[in-house]
Design an enzyme around this catalytic site. Structure first.
Site, PDB file in Angstrom:
ATOM      1  N   GLU A 147       0.803  -1.230   0.000  1.00 15.45           N
ATOM      2  CA  GLU A 147       0.000   0.000   0.000  1.00 15.45           C
ATOM      3  C   GLU A 147       0.836   1.279   0.000  1.00 15.45           C
ATOM      4  O   GLU A 147       0.592   2.205   0.777  1.00 15.45           O
ATOM      5  CB  GLU A 147      -0.954  -0.002   1.204  1.00 15.45           C
ATOM      6  CG  GLU A 147      -1.874  -1.205   1.205  1.00 15.45           C
ATOM      7  CD  GLU A 147      -2.795  -1.275   2.419  1.00 15.45           C
ATOM      8  OE1 GLU A 147      -2.786  -0.361   3.253  1.00 15.45           O
ATOM      9  OE2 GLU A 147      -3.536  -2.270   2.526  1.00 15.45           O
ATOM     10  N   ASN A 155       1.991  -5.192  -3.146  1.00 19.96           N
ATOM     11  CA  ASN A 155       0.588  -5.471  -2.851  1.00 19.96           C
ATOM     12  C   ASN A 155      -0.145  -4.159  -2.583  1.00 19.96           C
ATOM     13  O   ASN A 155       0.369  -3.294  -1.862  1.00 19.96           O
ATOM     14  CB  ASN A 155       0.539  -6.357  -1.595  1.00 19.96           C
ATOM     15  CG  ASN A 155      -0.820  -6.957  -1.319  1.00 19.96           C
ATOM     16  OD1 ASN A 155      -1.415  -7.585  -2.200  1.00 19.96           O
ATOM     17  ND2 ASN A 155      -1.315  -6.777  -0.098  1.00 19.96           N
ATOM     18  N   HIS A 172     -10.604  -5.659  -2.215  1.00 19.71           N
ATOM     19  CA  HIS A 172     -11.653  -5.403  -1.217  1.00 19.71           C
ATOM     20  C   HIS A 172     -12.747  -4.631  -1.942  1.00 19.71           C
ATOM     21  O   HIS A 172     -12.627  -3.420  -2.141  1.00 19.71           O
ATOM     22  CB  HIS A 172     -11.106  -4.567  -0.053  1.00 19.71           C
ATOM     23  CG  HIS A 172     -10.061  -5.275   0.751  1.00 19.71           C
ATOM     24  ND1 HIS A 172     -10.331  -6.383   1.511  1.00 19.71           N
ATOM     25  CD2 HIS A 172      -8.732  -5.033   0.909  1.00 19.71           C
ATOM     26  CE1 HIS A 172      -9.227  -6.797   2.119  1.00 19.71           C
ATOM     27  NE2 HIS A 172      -8.238  -6.000   1.764  1.00 19.71           N
ATOM     28  N   GLU A 216      -6.578 -10.387  -1.228  1.00 13.84           N
ATOM     29  CA  GLU A 216      -7.365 -10.138  -0.011  1.00 13.84           C
ATOM     30  C   GLU A 216      -8.848 -10.027  -0.345  1.00 13.84           C
ATOM     31  O   GLU A 216      -9.567  -9.168   0.184  1.00 13.84           O
ATOM     32  CB  GLU A 216      -6.881  -8.849   0.687  1.00 13.84           C
ATOM     33  CG  GLU A 216      -5.397  -8.861   1.006  1.00 13.84           C
ATOM     34  CD  GLU A 216      -4.921  -7.609   1.750  1.00 13.84           C
ATOM     35  OE1 GLU A 216      -5.758  -6.810   2.201  1.00 13.84           O
ATOM     36  OE2 GLU A 216      -3.687  -7.440   1.861  1.00 13.84           O
ATOM     37  N   ASP A 219     -12.609  -9.790  -0.675  1.00 11.79           N
ATOM     38  CA  ASP A 219     -13.878  -9.820   0.055  1.00 11.79           C
ATOM     39  C   ASP A 219     -14.801  -8.825  -0.624  1.00 11.79           C
ATOM     40  O   ASP A 219     -14.351  -7.850  -1.231  1.00 11.79           O
ATOM     41  CB  ASP A 219     -13.728  -9.574   1.571  1.00 11.79           C
ATOM     42  CG  ASP A 219     -12.915  -8.336   1.930  1.00 11.79           C
ATOM     43  OD1 ASP A 219     -12.759  -7.439   1.077  1.00 11.79           O
ATOM     44  OD2 ASP A 219     -12.451  -8.251   3.084  1.00 11.79           O
TER      45      ASP A 219
HETATM   46  O1  9MR Z   1      -7.699  -7.831   8.422  1.00 15.66           O
HETATM   47  C1  9MR Z   1      -6.747  -7.011   9.077  1.00 15.66           C
HETATM   48  C2  9MR Z   1      -7.329  -6.507  10.386  1.00 15.66           C
HETATM   49  O2  9MR Z   1      -7.496  -7.577  11.294  1.00 15.66           O
HETATM   50  C3  9MR Z   1      -6.424  -5.463  10.978  1.00 15.66           C
HETATM   51  O3  9MR Z   1      -7.049  -4.884  12.090  1.00 15.66           O
HETATM   52  C4  9MR Z   1      -6.107  -4.409   9.955  1.00 15.66           C
HETATM   53  C5  9MR Z   1      -5.214  -3.372  10.509  1.00 15.66           C
HETATM   54  O4  9MR Z   1      -4.880  -2.410   9.578  1.00 15.66           O
HETATM   55  O5  9MR Z   1      -5.511  -4.995   8.823  1.00 15.66           O
HETATM   56  C6  9MR Z   1      -6.369  -5.873   8.162  1.00 15.66           C
HETATM   57  O6  9MR Z   1      -5.783  -6.393   6.993  1.00 15.66           O
HETATM   58  C7  9MR Z   1      -5.436  -5.421   6.017  1.00 15.66           C
HETATM   59  C8  9MR Z   1      -4.227  -5.959   5.255  1.00 15.66           C
HETATM   60  O7  9MR Z   1      -3.202  -6.240   6.136  1.00 15.66           O
HETATM   61  C9  9MR Z   1      -3.774  -4.985   4.211  1.00 15.66           C
HETATM   62  N1  9MR Z   1      -4.816  -4.606   3.325  1.00 15.66           N
HETATM   63  C10 9MR Z   1      -6.054  -4.181   3.961  1.00 15.66           C
HETATM   64  C11 9MR Z   1      -6.528  -5.192   4.962  1.00 15.66           C
HETATM   65  C12 9MR Z   1      -7.858  -4.816   5.535  1.00 15.66           C
HETATM   66  O8  9MR Z   1      -7.754  -3.632   6.280  1.00 15.66           O
END
Ligand code: 9MR
Length: 674
Positions: free
Chosen positions: A148, A191, A228, A256, A258
């Site tokens: 990101e 990513n 997402h 990722e 969803d």
């Molecule tokens: O699913 C993850 C969640 O449990 C955490 O609280 C969060 C913190 O930023 O990160 C989420 O996963 C993220 C991933 O690492 C990177 N892309 C976005 C995802 C969803 O926020």
């Protein structure tokens, strides 16, 4: 498994339509892809969660456990406990792992965000990458090296972050270069989210970076599209985006996935976008049940809170199954020469399609015990041994010896995924026409000219049975012998050894039958393809060693795909009394064999070059088979990321040889160069 399908051999019907598998992982594997999920370490003890995880997925991404704030909470003090739990769980079940993530502006401990000096931040960043990658070396298929890093909105530029602000925009390149030096075998990925729509400025910004990296030789192997999505699913240009990135020379993945409310159409569209791009090598959903999702209240996943499959699950399965471009892996495994080729699951092959020459030394990771004997009312089994394996119609088909003090017979089992191997039903082949008595050391292959399966095994003679349908354990014919009696040359040389471990391999003209004598000799007979299974008359010594233990038994010969090489493996007993494998190559099956990795200090596979990430359960690496790229008589292997199904033994076990508690495990090569 219909006989008609079995008789044509392929695992993908000629038009490309696949047989429906029963799990996401197996269905994705039909086209050479993986299907993964984000995993939370804290949920591994939830049995509903773990059951679905183990059954459905063959790739996992730790959801939070590999992030900077989890691993290096204070400078220089690393804690891999939670991440290791996930990695060990996955490795023990043959699932691959995506490392997530090394450099990210979020979930970053305050002490990193507070660094203002470039020299300090550079060394902190590189140390974090190097230490993390070194810890997991050999266990991570792909790493999200940088996550990101681009800004939302219309700038197409990198976002502001401590890394960008203090180190400048070159930090991404530096991170990738550091990562390549830290683990040359892992795939290195960038990513991001909101880069699915081709015309978006953010997508274009990432695209320009990847194009620049490829042009300048900055190491990058893959781009992850988080995906997402809102309820509508992917933008209509998603497939275009994936294929445009792939055309730069990187693999692409959905990392990722969803989708709010999980509509069946939206999920199908996301899957199809990947499925239609050869270099889209896999899909990961961001969690298992809706209750596991970070998107509280949006029900964006494939399983409901009770662990039941939602309609979107079925639509993903159908979308994976529909006519598709095979992933580049599968394309590489297919060969024009013999159409009856097997699409080997993604878990069995590398994420790249390069067929490199074999290396001259090998390192491996081993699974835990994947298969143990199962006794029933009429069979009390001590050892499960000598496995032979093919992948056909969406399933692994394993044949093995079952042993107890009274002697040997054979068993057959099938399953869609290695994670399910332990729950497979064991079909004892003494109930088929193969019959009771001494039958051992099976080798299975599809003999394409006769459109039938062969099972080759030892009975005191070299024997075989045939079956039009590998999935029918009762379909095997009664044993027939390859030779009228033991060939003279074997009787004259075997001394007090035993005549064992018959092995058939064919080139385009001839078939060859190898066997061993536990006395330092490897024998080879030959017949024509047209005459097979008859005509094996002219038996010769193909290899020998004056130390009988150095060339003992369990010989395998394979053709190495896209090369002019054949590979010979022979099991030896080492100076420590433990079993291991030596290897040689030749440019013809009947040629002379040149050493490859054939010593105790440079073995093909021995306890000394095998790592056991979740516990050393054996110091013997004994009789088994490489996973093949096809299931036919050519015994073709892909040299990328070899896997070897073997028998091992608790190091403390002893006593009667027939009663030893042999178990089966799977080695995966960790030093593949492709
Ligand atoms: O699913 C993850 C969640 O449990 C955490 O609280 C969060 C913190 O930023 O990160 C989420 O996963 C993220 C991933 O690492 C990177 N892309 C976005 C995802 C969803 O926020």
């Amino acid at each position: 498994t219909g006989t008609a399908t079995a008789a044509t051999g392929p695992d993908r019907a000629p038009g490309g339509a696949s047989v429906l598998a029963t799990t996401l992982g197996a269905q994705a594997a039909e086209s050479g892809r993986y299907f993964g999920t984000a995993v939370a370490a804290g949920k591994l003890t939830d049995t509903t969660y773990a059951t679905i995880l183990n059954r459905e997925f063959n790739m996992v991404t730790p959801e939070n456990e590999m992030k900077w704030d989890a691993i290096e909470r204070s400078r220089g003090s690393f804690d891999f406990t939670a991440a290791d739990r996930i990695v060990n769980h996955a490795t023990a079940r043959g699932q691959r792992v995506r490392g997530h993530t090394l450099v990210w502006h979020s979930q970053l401990p305050g002490w990193v965000g507070g660094i203002t000096d470039a020299g300090t931040l550079r060394s902190v960043m590189n140390n974090h990458i190097t230490t993390s990658m070194a810890h997991f070396r050999g266990k991570i298929h792909s790493w999200d090296v940088v996550n990101e890093a681009f800004a939302d909105g219309t700038s197409g530029e990198q976002r502001a972050s401590v890394f960008r602000n203090v180190l400048g925009s070159g930090y991404i390149e530096e991170a990738f270069r550091t990562a390549r030096s830290a683990d040359s075998a892992a795939k290195l990925c960038y990513n991001d989210y909101n880069i699915e729509n081709w015309s978006d400025a953010k997508t274009q910004g990432v695209y320009r970076m990847v194009r620049d990296f490829k042009a300048r030789g900055v190491p990058i192997d893959c781009v992850g599209f988080q995906a997402h999505f809102a309820a509508g699913g992917p933008p209509s240009s998603f497939q275009t985006t994936l294929s445009n990135f792939a055309a730069l020379g990187v693999d692409v993945q959905i990392t990722e996935l969803d989708i709010a409310q999980a509509s069946t159409t939206a999920y199908a569209n996301a899957v199809k976008a990947c499925r239609n791009v050869a270099r889209c090598t896999g899909i990961t959903v961001w969690g298992i049940r809706d209750t596991d999702s970070w998107r509280t209240g949006q029900n964006p996943l494939l399983f409901d809170g009770n662990g039941a499959k939602k309609p979107a699950y079925q639509s993903v399965m159908s979308a994976l199954a529909a006519t598709a471009a095979p992933a580049s892996d599968a394309a590489a495994l297919a060969s024009a020469a013999v159409p009856a080729s097997a699409a080997v699951p993604a878990s069995a092959v590398s994420a790249r399609n390069t067929a490199a020459a074999l290396p001259t030394s090998f390192t491996w990771n081993s699974s835990n015990i994947l298969l143990s004997p199962k006794s029933d009312a009429t069979h009390t089994i001590d050892g499960l041994k000598d496995p032979s394996v093919v992948y056909h119609n969406g399933k692994w088909h394993v044949f093995a010896t079952v042993a107890n003090a009274a002697g040997y017979n054979m068993v057959y089992l099938s399953f869609t995924d290695w994670s399910q191997a332990a729950s497979a039903t064991h079909h004892y082949l003494d109930r088929s026409a193969i019959g009771t008595g001494y039958r051992a050391a099976p080798q299975v292959f599809y003999f394409a000219p006769q459109q039938t399966w062969y099972l080759v095994y030892q009975t005191g003679n070299a024997s075989y049975s045939t079956n039009p349908d590998i999935g029918n354990p009762n379909g095997w014919s009664a044993p027939r012998h390859f030779y009228p009696s033991i060939p003279d040359i074997i009787a004259d040389n075997m001394g007090n050894g035993g005549w064992v471990d018959m092995w058939v391999i064919c080139d385009s003209a001839n078939c060859y039958l190898f066997s061993s004598d536990d006395n330092g000799h490897l024998y080879r007979s030959q017949t024509t393809m047209a005459q097979f299974p008859n005509g094996f008359t002219n038996t010769v010594i193909a290899a020998q060693d004056s130390n009988r233990y150095a060339l003992y038994e369990a010989a395998n010969v394979y053709r190495v795909q896209d090369t002019n090489q054949y590979l010979l493996l022979v099991e030896a007993i080492g100076s420590n009394g433990r079993r291991y494998f030596r290897s040689w190559t030749s440019n013809s099956i009947a040629g002379s064999w040149t050493p490859l990795a054939e010593s105790e200090s440079n073995p093909f596979a021995r306890s000394t070059n095998v790592s056991f990430p979740s516990g050393t359960w054996t110091t013997d690496i004994s009789h088994g088979e490489l996973i093949r790229a096809r299931n036919d008589q050519t015994l073709t292997i892909n040299s990328c990321r070899l896997q070897y199904l073997y028998q091992g033994l608790s190091p403390g076990a002893g006593g009667d040889y027939n009663s030893l508690p042999w178990r089966l495990g799977l080695l995966t090569q960790t030093n593949s160069t492709c």
